[in-house]
Design a protein around this motif. Structure first.
Motif, PDB file in Angstrom:
ATOM      1  N   TYR A 175      46.498  46.066  34.536  1.00  0.00           N
ATOM      2  CA  TYR A 175      46.960  46.746  33.328  1.00  0.00           C
ATOM      3  C   TYR A 175      45.786  46.747  32.364  1.00  0.00           C
ATOM      4  CZ  TYR A 175      50.108  48.202  29.564  1.00  0.00           C
ATOM      5  OH  TYR A 175      50.734  48.905  28.545  1.00  0.00           O
ATOM      6  N   VAL A 176      45.279  47.931  32.023  1.00  0.00           N
ATOM      7  CA  VAL A 176      44.010  48.060  31.310  1.00  0.00           C
ATOM      8  C   VAL A 176      44.182  48.966  30.105  1.00  0.00           C
ATOM      9  CG1 VAL A 176      41.563  48.622  31.551  1.00  0.00           C
ATOM     10  CG2 VAL A 176      42.857  47.890  33.546  1.00  0.00           C
ATOM     11  N   PHE A 177      43.588  48.550  28.983  1.00  0.00           N
ATOM     12  CA  PHE A 177      43.515  49.382  27.793  1.00  0.00           C
ATOM     13  C   PHE A 177      42.138  50.033  27.739  1.00  0.00           C
ATOM     14  CE2 PHE A 177      47.109  46.893  26.963  1.00  0.00           C
ATOM     15  CZ  PHE A 177      47.775  47.333  25.832  1.00  0.00           C
ATOM     16  N   GLY A 178      42.086  51.277  27.258  1.00  0.00           N
ATOM     17  CA  GLY A 178      40.820  51.972  27.118  1.00  0.00           C
ATOM     18  C   GLY A 178      40.719  52.666  25.776  1.00  0.00           C
ATOM     19  N   TYR A 179      39.493  52.999  25.391  1.00  0.00           N
ATOM     20  CA  TYR A 179      39.303  53.748  24.146  1.00  0.00           C
ATOM     21  C   TYR A 179      38.013  54.548  24.229  1.00  0.00           C
ATOM     22  CZ  TYR A 179      35.427  52.184  21.209  1.00  0.00           C
ATOM     23  OH  TYR A 179      34.193  52.007  20.667  1.00  0.00           O
ATOM     24  N   ARG A 180      37.965  55.637  23.467  1.00  0.00           N
ATOM     25  CA  ARG A 180      36.742  56.439  23.343  1.00  0.00           C
ATOM     26  C   ARG A 180      36.594  56.916  21.913  1.00  0.00           C
ATOM     27  NH1 ARG A 180      34.368  61.610  23.350  1.00  0.00           N
ATOM     28  NH2 ARG A 180      36.392  62.622  23.076  1.00  0.00           N
ATOM     29  N   ALA A 181      35.428  56.674  21.338  1.00  0.00           N
ATOM     30  CA  ALA A 181      35.150  57.099  19.973  1.00  0.00           C
ATOM     31  C   ALA A 181      34.814  58.589  19.951  1.00  0.00           C
ATOM     32  CB  ALA A 181      33.984  56.298  19.400  1.00  0.00           C
ATOM     33  N   PRO A 182      35.265  59.333  18.942  1.00  0.00           N
ATOM     34  CA  PRO A 182      34.877  60.756  18.835  1.00  0.00           C
ATOM     35  C   PRO A 182      33.382  60.883  18.587  1.00  0.00           C
ATOM     36  CG  PRO A 182      36.018  60.030  16.846  1.00  0.00           C
ATOM     37  CD  PRO A 182      36.136  58.903  17.837  1.00  0.00           C
ATOM     38  N   PRO A 223      40.472  53.634  33.504  1.00  0.00           N
ATOM     39  CA  PRO A 223      39.837  53.082  32.302  1.00  0.00           C
ATOM     40  C   PRO A 223      39.099  51.780  32.595  1.00  0.00           C
ATOM     41  CG  PRO A 223      42.059  53.819  31.805  1.00  0.00           C
ATOM     42  CD  PRO A 223      41.908  53.900  33.299  1.00  0.00           C
ATOM     43  N   ALA A 224      37.896  51.646  32.022  1.00  0.00           N
ATOM     44  CA  ALA A 224      37.085  50.439  32.193  1.00  0.00           C
ATOM     45  C   ALA A 224      36.496  50.000  30.864  1.00  0.00           C
ATOM     46  CB  ALA A 224      35.978  50.701  33.216  1.00  0.00           C
ATOM     47  N   SER A 225      37.196  50.293  29.765  1.00  0.00           N
ATOM     48  CA  SER A 225      36.670  49.975  28.437  1.00  0.00           C
ATOM     49  C   SER A 225      36.571  48.478  28.192  1.00  0.00           C
ATOM     50  CB  SER A 225      37.549  50.620  27.360  1.00  0.00           C
ATOM     51  OG  SER A 225      37.506  52.028  27.446  1.00  0.00           O
ATOM     52  N   SER A 226      37.340  47.656  28.911  1.00  0.00           N
ATOM     53  CA  SER A 226      37.283  46.218  28.691  1.00  0.00           C
ATOM     54  C   SER A 226      35.924  45.636  29.069  1.00  0.00           C
ATOM     55  CB  SER A 226      38.384  45.510  29.482  1.00  0.00           C
ATOM     56  OG  SER A 226      38.184  45.675  30.873  1.00  0.00           O
ATOM     57  N   LEU A 227      35.161  46.344  29.902  1.00  0.00           N
ATOM     58  CA  LEU A 227      33.816  45.916  30.259  1.00  0.00           C
ATOM     59  C   LEU A 227      32.723  46.830  29.731  1.00  0.00           C
ATOM     60  CD1 LEU A 227      34.208  44.742  33.976  1.00  0.00           C
ATOM     61  CD2 LEU A 227      33.774  43.318  31.979  1.00  0.00           C
ATOM     62  N   GLY A 246      33.324  49.654  27.257  1.00  0.00           N
ATOM     63  CA  GLY A 246      33.521  50.248  25.951  1.00  0.00           C
ATOM     64  C   GLY A 246      33.776  51.734  25.997  1.00  0.00           C
ATOM     65  N   SER A 247      33.346  52.429  24.950  1.00  0.00           N
ATOM     66  CA  SER A 247      33.595  53.848  24.807  1.00  0.00           C
ATOM     67  C   SER A 247      32.943  54.632  25.936  1.00  0.00           C
ATOM     68  CB  SER A 247      33.051  54.337  23.460  1.00  0.00           C
ATOM     69  OG  SER A 247      33.437  55.657  23.208  1.00  0.00           O
ATOM     70  N   ASP A 248      33.527  55.773  26.269  1.00  0.00           N
ATOM     71  CA  ASP A 248      33.088  56.704  27.314  1.00  0.00           C
ATOM     72  C   ASP A 248      33.537  56.269  28.706  1.00  0.00           C
ATOM     73  OD1 ASP A 248      31.829  57.937  25.212  1.00  0.00           O
ATOM     74  OD2 ASP A 248      29.811  57.335  25.798  1.00  0.00           O
ATOM     75  N   ALA A 249      34.152  55.109  28.848  1.00  0.00           N
ATOM     76  CA  ALA A 249      34.626  54.669  30.166  1.00  0.00           C
ATOM     77  C   ALA A 249      36.136  54.781  30.254  1.00  0.00           C
ATOM     78  CB  ALA A 249      34.173  53.240  30.442  1.00  0.00           C
ATOM     79  N   ILE A 250      36.730  55.662  29.464  1.00  0.00           N
ATOM     80  CA  ILE A 250      38.187  55.765  29.434  1.00  0.00           C
ATOM     81  C   ILE A 250      38.738  56.408  30.706  1.00  0.00           C
ATOM     82  CG2 ILE A 250      38.326  58.037  28.326  1.00  0.00           C
ATOM     83  CD1 ILE A 250      40.505  56.873  26.511  1.00  0.00           C
ATOM     84  N   GLY A 251      37.897  57.153  31.433  1.00  0.00           N
ATOM     85  CA  GLY A 251      38.339  57.796  32.670  1.00  0.00           C
ATOM     86  C   GLY A 251      37.751  57.198  33.925  1.00  0.00           C
ATOM     87  N   GLY A 252      36.744  56.338  33.780  1.00  0.00           N
ATOM     88  CA  GLY A 252      36.112  55.740  34.941  1.00  0.00           C
ATOM     89  C   GLY A 252      34.620  55.593  34.732  1.00  0.00           C
ATOM     90  N   VAL A 253      33.939  55.077  35.747  1.00  0.00           N
ATOM     91  CA  VAL A 253      32.504  54.815  35.677  1.00  0.00           C
ATOM     92  C   VAL A 253      31.845  55.306  36.961  1.00  0.00           C
ATOM     93  CG1 VAL A 253      30.705  53.072  35.417  1.00  0.00           C
ATOM     94  CG2 VAL A 253      32.892  52.770  34.240  1.00  0.00           C
ATOM     95  N   VAL A 313      29.790  45.157  45.567  1.00  0.00           N
ATOM     96  CA  VAL A 313      29.661  46.127  44.488  1.00  0.00           C
ATOM     97  C   VAL A 313      29.531  45.368  43.172  1.00  0.00           C
ATOM     98  CG1 VAL A 313      30.916  47.973  45.666  1.00  0.00           C
ATOM     99  CG2 VAL A 313      32.161  46.312  44.271  1.00  0.00           C
ATOM    100  N   VAL A 314      29.063  46.050  42.143  1.00  0.00           N
ATOM    101  CA  VAL A 314      28.803  45.411  40.858  1.00  0.00           C
ATOM    102  C   VAL A 314      29.643  46.017  39.739  1.00  0.00           C
ATOM    103  CG1 VAL A 314      27.010  44.923  39.136  1.00  0.00           C
ATOM    104  CG2 VAL A 314      26.455  44.805  41.563  1.00  0.00           C
ATOM    105  N   THR A 315      29.908  47.311  39.804  1.00  0.00           N
ATOM    106  CA  THR A 315      30.487  48.034  38.678  1.00  0.00           C
ATOM    107  C   THR A 315      31.863  47.524  38.275  1.00  0.00           C
ATOM    108  OG1 THR A 315      29.281  49.973  39.464  1.00  0.00           O
ATOM    109  CG2 THR A 315      30.975  50.340  37.803  1.00  0.00           C
ATOM    110  N   ALA A 316      32.686  47.113  39.233  1.00  0.00           N
ATOM    111  CA  ALA A 316      34.068  46.740  38.921  1.00  0.00           C
ATOM    112  C   ALA A 316      34.157  45.528  38.016  1.00  0.00           C
ATOM    113  CB  ALA A 316      34.842  46.478  40.207  1.00  0.00           C
ATOM    114  N   THR A 317      33.211  44.570  38.157  1.00  0.00           N
ATOM    115  CA  THR A 317      33.287  43.329  37.390  1.00  0.00           C
ATOM    116  C   THR A 317      32.006  43.010  36.629  1.00  0.00           C
ATOM    117  OG1 THR A 317      32.561  42.057  39.333  1.00  0.00           O
ATOM    118  CG2 THR A 317      34.938  42.343  39.030  1.00  0.00           C
TER     119      THR A 317
END
Length: 761
Positions: A514-521, A158-162, A164-171, A48-52
């Motif tokens: 342990y992952v931090f995530g964010y999403r811009a309004p 959350p996958a924001s570390s790879l 960014g925004s909009d990936a706070i819930g998954g990909v 798979v590719v998405t995880a990394t």
């Protein structure tokens, strides 16, 4: 088993049956098995590719990811995204049963624009839902044509570390076919297929051809589909608020995919892609709204289109100065246009939807949502050693520029008085509910995968820096109705990640992250504004919105041997500044709109928490027989209000008993599949008391045959026992109250049949 040993198996593995993959394989396994089903090697190393953001074995990543390959998609014969993910108990795709069908993908209770959807690495357009009882302003995130797909990958959490925004819930990553997938080792190859699905009485045709040589290859695919409404189990066929049969609907979809792949020299590859999809739908809206008693008949059309052009480049230098350099540029445009025609009887002279009078009116309402996206990304991968520690370093840059516009228009024709007007319910059309504008997002990321103890222990730190800016145009239509001037906004965020994976034994690995995530309004949330003076409510903009932030902790374990594959994962996701539209306490709140009884505004909620657990397992008890199952549980709360999160589904489960026998030239099999859920008990009934569906269990049967290398057939019977049941996602999507008449309107289809035939040459 050490990772270097498992890596040798990549070339021979055709599908994954790792603890995660095993359940997916059973719940909708490959249509055409390339190797005998009992071959254990094929279960160890699906890539798979998405995880990394680089190729990795699915059972060697410290996260929960599943993949659905092209053969599984063909066997499932999905009518839409809801059917595609039906056997994944932690994924929910609510359908708007009134009109718009499947829309936003929900992963572990997080949905809408908090889940990143991509096609070949390009973000799909935003999801938009204007709400309201008239249900006319919606733009779904249209998925690609399923017959064009070679794989779908779903990354949870959350996958924001790879990304960014909009990936706070998954990909959710859709990957389309390349020429090699059609050519199958030949100079020229092709495929053609026909399909029928009784869920929406749809008939589809698809065809593809590809050819070339070692230097240049090309592919062209076309798909066409005509269908109708997704059936319910209701029998009331009247035009009324109590109607229970589905609204009659006709739809037609056309899709094209073209690719040119150029390999001008060793290590260099260029790929030019053009993708188009359009869908036209007509709905006779016979299910009337209790909130609009003057509307006595209605119909409407929805026209969706999306076009994408992308150019990808990959370089794998022989010098190994880097392992791989990839770059892509793309342009995508999408447009959704909706027309709604209503007849309003015994209404006021202003053609109100709720106020009684002596007039008869025709009302024509239009909605449009358009986005243009331009962007690029560059990524470099490099593996190296420092002493006894192995490294795989990934770094890159993403840029995305999005231009967004929205419009509502309307005209009323009072047949009684002869007055034609552009005003309705306090709105003076045309209107922009938020201003035209542009958003820019730039992200820089780095991740290092460190391997210790001969590859048995892997520690992966990652960090991404994102900056976004949002600037509105000078929009006269917006300015004429907005309660406050439109505002610009910019901000930045750091999203770190740390994960670890330990290969405890040859058969057991443990992992944690342990992952931090964010999403811009987005525009709607910051600058959305309107006034409905007739019904006395409106929406106020909020230029002080902060980006959403999350912290997610997840641990898991996997066990794999020749007969048993199982995994368990436990997660705890905490969200800060969660953005929700709320009703303000008026008139005390200073943001309340003067003269209106109710004002709504997007606000940051201080704390939202979703935690839960998932289990997946597969047991092959005979060479051609296996049992697979999965269970997902999640619990969500708005910790600011103390109320449950309605976006979280009750405990759900799936299982399958599969028999398959196959070889490289012939293959056949059958599967008895089951899925179910507990009754809904936890809902936020602050606004009204929701209808709470009971628990259910439903069974499907699938059978597949590959007669030779050229022809295959798939047959399915869905909901074998004709079970009547409701999905909580559909009920929530329609805001269905317990007191609403005709609840059978929201039931799932009864017993249906599906069939497909495919020819390859």
């Amino acid at each position: 088993m050490k990772r270097r040993c498992l890596a040798r198996l990549r070339a021979s593995a055709s599908i994954r049956a790792t603890p995660i993959a095993a359940v997916c394989a059973a719940l909708g396994g490959p249509v055409l098995a390339a190797e005998p089903a009992a071959d254990p090697a094929r279960h160890l190393s699906e890539v798979v590719v998405t995880a990394t953001r680089t190729e990795e074995r699915a059972d060697a990543v410290a996260s929960t990811i599943t993949a659905i390959d092209a053969s599984r998609i063909e066997r499932a014969q999905p009518a839409d995204e809801a059917a595609l993910f039906a056997d994944e108990p932690d994924i929910d795709v609510p359908r708007d049963r009134r009109r718009f069908g499947a829309g936003s993908i929900n992963i572990r209770g997080i949905e809408d624009n908090r889940v990143l959807l991509m096609v070949d690495g390009v973000r799909l357009p935003d999801y938009y839902n204007g709400g309201g009882p008239s249900n006319l302003s919606s733009a779904t995130r249209d998925a690609p044509e399923f017959s064009f797909l070679k794989r779908v990958e779903v990354l949870r959490g959350p996958a924001s570390s790879l990304y960014g925004s909009d990936a706070i819930g998954g990909v959710v990553s859709y990957v389309t076919k390349n020429p090699e997938d059609i050519m199958r080792g030949r100079a020229v190859g092709g495929e053609a297929g026909l399909s029928w699905n009784g869920i929406d009485r749809s008939f589809g045709q698809t065809a593809g051809v590809a050819g070339g040589n070692e230097t240049i290859k090309g592919l062209f695919m076309y798909a066409h589909r005509k269908g109708h409404e997704v059936r319910s189990m209701g029998g009331n066929d009247t035009t009324s608020t109590g109607r229970t049969k589905a609204n009659p609907q006709n739809s037609e979809t056309n899709a094209w995919l073209g690719k040119i792949v150029l390999d001008p020299a060793a290590g260099h590859r260029f790929k030019l892609t053009y993708e188009h999809r359009d869908n036209d739908t007509f709905t006779d809206i016979r299910r009337l709204s209790t909130a609009l008693p003057r509307v006595t008949s209605a119909n409407g059309t929805e026209d969706l289109s999306r076009n994408r052009v992308s150019l990808d480049y990959e370089w794998k230098p022989a010098s190994r100065v880097i392992d791989r350099l990839s770059a892509a540029v793309f342009y995508q445009e999408s447009e959704s246009n909706t027309v709604t025609n209503q007849v309003r009887s015994r209404t006021s002279s202003g053609c109100s939807g709720s106020t009684a009078g002596t007039s008869l009116c025709d009302v024509n309402l239009l909605f449009g949502f358009r986005q243009q996206q331009t962007g690029f990304n560059v990524q470099a991968d490099k593996s190296f050693n420092t002493g006894v520690v192995g490294h795989r370093l990934i770094t890159g840059v993403d840029f995305l520029r999005t231009q967004t516009s929205e419009m509502r228009d309307g005209t009323t024709y009072n047949r009684t008085t002869g007055v034609v007007s552009k005003s309705l319910a306090g709105d003076n059309f045309p209107i922009h509910d938020f201003p035209k504008g542009e958003a820019r997002q730039t992200g820089i990321f780095v991740q290092d995968e460190l391997q210790f103890a001969g590859g048995r222990f892997t520690l992966t730190p990652g960090l991404r820096f994102d900056h976004y800016s949002l600037g509105p145009d000078d929009d006269k239509l917006y300015n004429s109705v907005a309660s406050k001037p439109a505002t610009s906004k910019s901000d930045s965020a750091l999203s770190p990640k740390l994960s670890a994976l330990w290969q405890a034994t040859d058969r057991i690995n443990l992992w944690a992250q342990y992952v931090f995530g964010y999403r811009a309004p987005n525009y709607q949330e910051i600058n959305g504004s309107f006034r409905n003076t007739i019904q006395g409510y409106g929406a106020a903009p909020n230029g002080d919105l902060n980006p959403e932030k999350s912290r997610s902790f997840e641990i898991g374990a996997r066990y794999t041997d020749e007969r048993v594959q199982t995994s368990v994962a436990v997660f705890d996701n905490r969200y800060k500044d969660f953005i929700e539209q709320v009703a303000l306490r008026c008139p005390s709140d200073p943001a309340c709109l003067a003269g209106l009884r109710a004002t709504y505004q997007y606000r940051n909620q201080s704390s939202v928490r979703i935690y839960g657990a998932e289990w997946r397992g597969s047991y092959r008890f005979l060479p051609q027989w296996r049992v697979d199952s999965a269970v997902a549980y999640a619990h969500g709360n708005n910790e600011q209000t103390g109320q449950p999160l309605n976006s979280v589904s009750p405990l759900r489960a799936s299982a399958a008993l599969t028999w398959e026998r196959g070889s490289s030239s012939q293959g056949q099999g059958a599967s008895l599949r089951w899925r179910g859920a507990r009754a809904v008990t936890r809902t936020d009934d602050t606004s009204f008391a929701y209808f709470k569906p009971g628990g259910y269990g439903v069974a499907d049967i699938q059978g597949w045959w590959r007669f030779n290398r050229y022809a295959s057939l798939v047959l399915s019977v869905n909901n074998v026992f004709d079970k009547k049941y409701w999905l909580w996602g559909d009920v929530r999507q329609g805001s269905v109250a317990a007191s609403e008449p005709g609840l059978d309107f929201y039931t799932q289809p009864g017993r249906t049949f599906a069939a497909s035939v495919k020819l390859s040459f």
